[in-house]
Design an enzyme around this catalytic site. Structure first.
Site, PDB file in Angstrom:
ATOM      1  N   ARG A  69     -80.502  -0.527  74.660  1.00 32.72           N
ATOM      2  CA  ARG A  69     -79.390  -0.819  75.572  1.00 32.72           C
ATOM      3  C   ARG A  69     -79.466  -2.247  76.120  1.00 32.72           C
ATOM      4  NH1 ARG A  69     -80.974   4.920  77.721  1.00 32.72           N
ATOM      5  NH2 ARG A  69     -82.852   3.680  77.958  1.00 32.72           N
TER       6      ARG A  69
ATOM      7  N   ASP B 218     -86.627  -4.338  65.654  1.00 37.03           N
ATOM      8  CA  ASP B 218     -86.659  -2.959  66.168  1.00 37.03           C
ATOM      9  C   ASP B 218     -86.814  -2.047  64.965  1.00 37.03           C
ATOM     10  OD1 ASP B 218     -86.261  -0.437  67.306  1.00 37.03           O
ATOM     11  OD2 ASP B 218     -84.974  -1.263  68.874  1.00 37.03           O
TER      12      ASP B 218
ATOM     13  N   ALA C 146     -89.123  -6.539  80.463  1.00 37.94           N
ATOM     14  CA  ALA C 146     -89.300  -5.121  80.101  1.00 37.94           C
ATOM     15  C   ALA C 146     -90.351  -4.471  81.014  1.00 37.94           C
ATOM     16  CB  ALA C 146     -89.661  -5.007  78.630  1.00 37.94           C
ATOM     17  N   ARG C 147     -91.612  -4.617  80.676  1.00 42.48           N
ATOM     18  CA  ARG C 147     -92.695  -4.103  81.517  1.00 42.48           C
ATOM     19  C   ARG C 147     -93.869  -5.074  81.412  1.00 42.48           C
ATOM     20  NH1 ARG C 147     -89.528  -1.539  83.832  1.00 42.48           N
ATOM     21  NH2 ARG C 147     -89.425   0.704  84.213  1.00 42.48           N
TER      22      ARG C 147
ATOM     23  N   ASP D  44     -90.065 -11.144  84.886  1.00 39.73           N
ATOM     24  CA  ASP D  44     -89.569 -10.295  85.982  1.00 39.73           C
ATOM     25  C   ASP D  44     -90.586  -9.210  86.291  1.00 39.73           C
ATOM     26  OD1 ASP D  44     -87.567  -9.326  87.838  1.00 39.73           O
ATOM     27  OD2 ASP D  44     -87.177  -7.693  86.427  1.00 39.73           O
TER      28      ASP D  44
ATOM     29  N   GLU E 251     -98.179  -4.931  89.897  1.00 40.55           N
ATOM     30  CA  GLU E 251     -97.058  -5.322  90.767  1.00 40.55           C
ATOM     31  C   GLU E 251     -97.281  -4.826  92.187  1.00 40.55           C
ATOM     32  OE1 GLU E 251     -93.308  -4.246  89.001  1.00 40.55           O
ATOM     33  OE2 GLU E 251     -93.716  -5.403  87.207  1.00 40.55           O
TER      34      GLU E 251
ATOM     35  N   HIS F  63     -89.475  -8.184  89.795  1.00 42.45           N
ATOM     36  CA  HIS F  63     -89.004  -6.931  89.169  1.00 42.45           C
ATOM     37  C   HIS F  63     -87.654  -6.520  89.784  1.00 42.45           C
ATOM     38  CE1 HIS F  63     -90.323  -2.967  87.049  1.00 42.45           C
ATOM     39  NE2 HIS F  63     -89.020  -3.199  86.915  1.00 42.45           N
TER      40      HIS F  63
ATOM     41  N   GLY G  53     -84.787  -7.001  87.955  1.00 36.49           N
ATOM     42  CA  GLY G  53     -83.866  -7.069  86.822  1.00 36.49           C
ATOM     43  C   GLY G  53     -82.649  -6.170  86.976  1.00 36.49           C
ATOM     44  N   ALA G  54     -82.831  -5.043  87.655  1.00 38.57           N
ATOM     45  CA  ALA G  54     -81.714  -4.105  87.795  1.00 38.57           C
ATOM     46  C   ALA G  54     -81.206  -4.081  89.230  1.00 38.57           C
ATOM     47  CB  ALA G  54     -82.171  -2.705  87.381  1.00 38.57           C
TER      48      ALA G  54
HETATM   49  P1  NAD Z   1     -83.907   1.549  75.167  1.00 35.61           P
HETATM   50  O1  NAD Z   1     -84.732   2.781  75.052  1.00 35.61           O
HETATM   51  O2  NAD Z   1     -82.426   1.650  75.102  1.00 35.61           O
HETATM   52  O3  NAD Z   1     -84.355   0.486  74.057  1.00 35.61           O
HETATM   53  C1  NAD Z   1     -85.687   0.254  73.706  1.00 35.61           C
HETATM   54  C2  NAD Z   1     -85.701  -0.127  72.245  1.00 35.61           C
HETATM   55  O4  NAD Z   1     -87.024  -0.556  71.915  1.00 35.61           O
HETATM   56  C3  NAD Z   1     -85.359   1.039  71.303  1.00 35.61           C
HETATM   57  O5  NAD Z   1     -84.271   0.680  70.465  1.00 35.61           O
HETATM   58  C4  NAD Z   1     -86.648   1.248  70.511  1.00 35.61           C
HETATM   59  O6  NAD Z   1     -86.398   1.630  69.171  1.00 35.61           O
HETATM   60  C5  NAD Z   1     -87.280  -0.117  70.587  1.00 35.61           C
HETATM   61  N1  NAD Z   1     -88.722  -0.126  70.361  1.00 35.61           N
HETATM   62  C6  NAD Z   1     -89.650   0.776  70.771  1.00 35.61           C
HETATM   63  N2  NAD Z   1     -90.871   0.388  70.367  1.00 35.61           N
HETATM   64  C7  NAD Z   1     -90.712  -0.783  69.705  1.00 35.61           C
HETATM   65  C8  NAD Z   1     -91.603  -1.680  69.060  1.00 35.61           C
HETATM   66  N3  NAD Z   1     -92.915  -1.440  69.023  1.00 35.61           N
HETATM   67  N4  NAD Z   1     -91.094  -2.792  68.467  1.00 35.61           N
HETATM   68  C9  NAD Z   1     -89.769  -3.046  68.498  1.00 35.61           C
HETATM   69  N5  NAD Z   1     -88.864  -2.218  69.081  1.00 35.61           N
HETATM   70  C10 NAD Z   1     -89.343  -1.118  69.674  1.00 35.61           C
HETATM   71  O7  NAD Z   1     -84.365   0.887  76.539  1.00 35.61           O
HETATM   72  P2  NAD Z   1     -83.543  -0.225  77.362  1.00 35.61           P
HETATM   73  O8  NAD Z   1     -82.621   0.442  78.318  1.00 35.61           O
HETATM   74  O9  NAD Z   1     -83.017  -1.230  76.430  1.00 35.61           O
HETATM   75  O10 NAD Z   1     -84.728  -0.851  78.227  1.00 35.61           O
HETATM   76  C11 NAD Z   1     -85.820  -1.503  77.589  1.00 35.61           C
HETATM   77  C12 NAD Z   1     -86.969  -1.591  78.556  1.00 35.61           C
HETATM   78  O11 NAD Z   1     -86.626  -2.517  79.586  1.00 35.61           O
HETATM   79  C13 NAD Z   1     -87.215  -0.269  79.301  1.00 35.61           C
HETATM   80  O12 NAD Z   1     -88.138   0.548  78.616  1.00 35.61           O
HETATM   81  C14 NAD Z   1     -87.753  -0.699  80.622  1.00 35.61           C
HETATM   82  O13 NAD Z   1     -89.166  -0.640  80.624  1.00 35.61           O
HETATM   83  C15 NAD Z   1     -87.298  -2.135  80.760  1.00 35.61           C
HETATM   84  N6  NAD Z   1     -86.379  -2.294  81.883  1.00 35.61           N
HETATM   85  C16 NAD Z   1     -86.717  -3.174  82.859  1.00 35.61           C
HETATM   86  C17 NAD Z   1     -85.867  -3.332  83.946  1.00 35.61           C
HETATM   87  C18 NAD Z   1     -86.185  -4.324  85.031  1.00 35.61           C
HETATM   88  O14 NAD Z   1     -85.838  -4.088  86.172  1.00 35.61           O
HETATM   89  N7  NAD Z   1     -86.805  -5.441  84.708  1.00 35.61           N
HETATM   90  C19 NAD Z   1     -84.709  -2.549  84.041  1.00 35.61           C
HETATM   91  C20 NAD Z   1     -84.380  -1.699  82.996  1.00 35.61           C
HETATM   92  C21 NAD Z   1     -85.234  -1.574  81.927  1.00 35.61           C
END
Ligand code: NAD
Length: 319
Positions: free
Chosen positions: A149, A169, A230-231, A255, A260, A279, A281-282
């Site tokens: 997403r 991916d 991401a994390r 972020d 943290e 952190h 991001g959202a």
């Molecule tokens: P999502 O589940 O829609 O997308 C994650 C994608 O990563 C999937 O398409 C999956 O196939 C792929 N993936 C998994 N392992 C992989 C790897 N080893 N190599 C390549 N691709 C791989 O999740 P999202 O909504 O896009 O969010 C992604 C991440 O962002 C979340 O897991 C979350 O930890 C982080 N996030 C951070 C914030 C923030 O406040 N900074 C907010 C939302 C999400």
């Protein structure tokens, strides 16, 4: 009376959903001790960042849903939820565009050295502009790791800056990536030496912990930019700081952090080439509202017996 436990605070927009539901009680918990006491007879919990561990889950006698006010769920013991057959619902796409925008902000701020130039103007050092310590995104190669997403919204935004976008991916059909006009990459390490910008959008799993480690950093192109929204533990922070200090990376935007909040003497915090956000991001005003509404709706729907399985990350436990 069914009870919703709100662990940490949510926006008023989420609380407004509760106003007409006189048949449901809502209780807020700001500490683990209060949460452990209140979860015992809660039917739903709306959960932000605080951990929900096995002890809490096993103590819950009536829990019908854990509604995450976000999409990452590494703060929840999923195995313990599965053992109790309790669904975990996230907010799906509610925060994707918000995180994608922050990613582009960090990318641009890192490339333009925005914070350093801001300090220069405020410090009376206008001549700092002659340092030409800024680079462009134009025609640079971006590698988006994780095309879900968020990554799926970052990639077209990079293209809008006329970047050449590569996507890694391996869990998605590679044709779907190609059909959207991006270059699919199965093994990201193979293309690291060519990439100008690397941006991370994978969940934190055993596989992705320290995905960007000293070895990967050594493979990166000299002068590349790294962005992590991401994390934190997906990047070896100490190794990234070393790569920045050594001038191997041009700059980086973070972020999220391995711990943290990060310690003030954390190498990434001390590094002058990092652009940092807490952190958030959202955490735009708009997204905070959407997240509260979506997670509260999950709590209400679970109580009403109509939880939407599309948002459930462990659908195998649903009846
Ligand atoms: P999502 O589940 O829609 O997308 C994650 C994608 O990563 C999937 O398409 C999956 O196939 C792929 N993936 C998994 N392992 C992989 C790897 N080893 N190599 C390549 N691709 C791989 O999740 P999202 O909504 O896009 O969010 C992604 C991440 O962002 C979340 O897991 C979350 O930890 C982080 N996030 C951070 C914030 C923030 O406040 N900074 C907010 C939302 C999400």
């Amino acid at each position: 009376m069914p009870k919703i436990l709100i662990y940490d605070s949510v926006s008023q927009a989420g609380l407004d959903l509760l106003a007409p539901r006189k048949d449901i009680a809502a209780v807020a918990a700001g500490t683990r001790d209060v949460m452990l006491k209140e979860i015992v007879d809660a039917d739903a919990i709306v959960l932000r960042y605080l951990p929900l561990d096995r002890e809490a889950i096993e103590g819950a006698k009536r829990l019908r849903v854990v509604a995450r006010h976000g999409v990452g769920y590494d703060n929840v013991d999923l195995a313990a939820l599965n053992a109790r057959r309790i669904p975990l619902a996230t907010i799906g796409e509610a925060n994707s565009v918000t995180v994608a925008e922050l990613t582009l902000y960090l990318m641009l701020a890192a490339c333009k050295q925005g914070l350093a130039y801001d300090q220069a103007v405020r410090g009376g050092r206008f001549a700092a502009r002659e340092d030409t310590d800024a680079i462009e995104l134009y025609r640079k190669k971006a590698l988006v790791i994780g095309f879900g997403r968020v990554g799926g919204r970052v990639a077209p935004r990079c293209r809008a800056f006329e970047m050449e976008v590569y996507v890694c991916d391996p869990y998605l059909p590679q044709d779907a990536i190609r059909d959207q006009g991006f270059t699919p990459v199965m093994e990201f390490r193979e293309v690291l030496p060519e990439m100008d910008v690397v941006t991370l959008h994978v969940p934190l799993t055993d596989e992705t912990r320290h995905l960007i480690d000293a070895e990967a950093l050594a493979l990166m192109k000299k002068g590349a930019v790294l962005v992590n929204t991401a994390r934190g533990p997906i990047v070896d922070g100490a190794a990234a700081a070393k790569a920045l200090d050594a001038g191997r990376l041009f700059a980086a935007g973070f972020d999220v952090f391995e711990s943290e909040p990060p310690a003030l003497d954390d190498a990434l915090v001390q590094c002058p080439r990092t652009v940092l956000t807490p952190h958030m991001g959202a955490l735009t005003e708009e997204c905070h509202r959407r997240s509260a509404v979506r997670s509260m709706q999950h709590a209400l729907d679970a109580i009403d017996g109509c939880l939407d399985p599309a948002y459930v990350v462990n659908p195998e436990i649903l009846p």
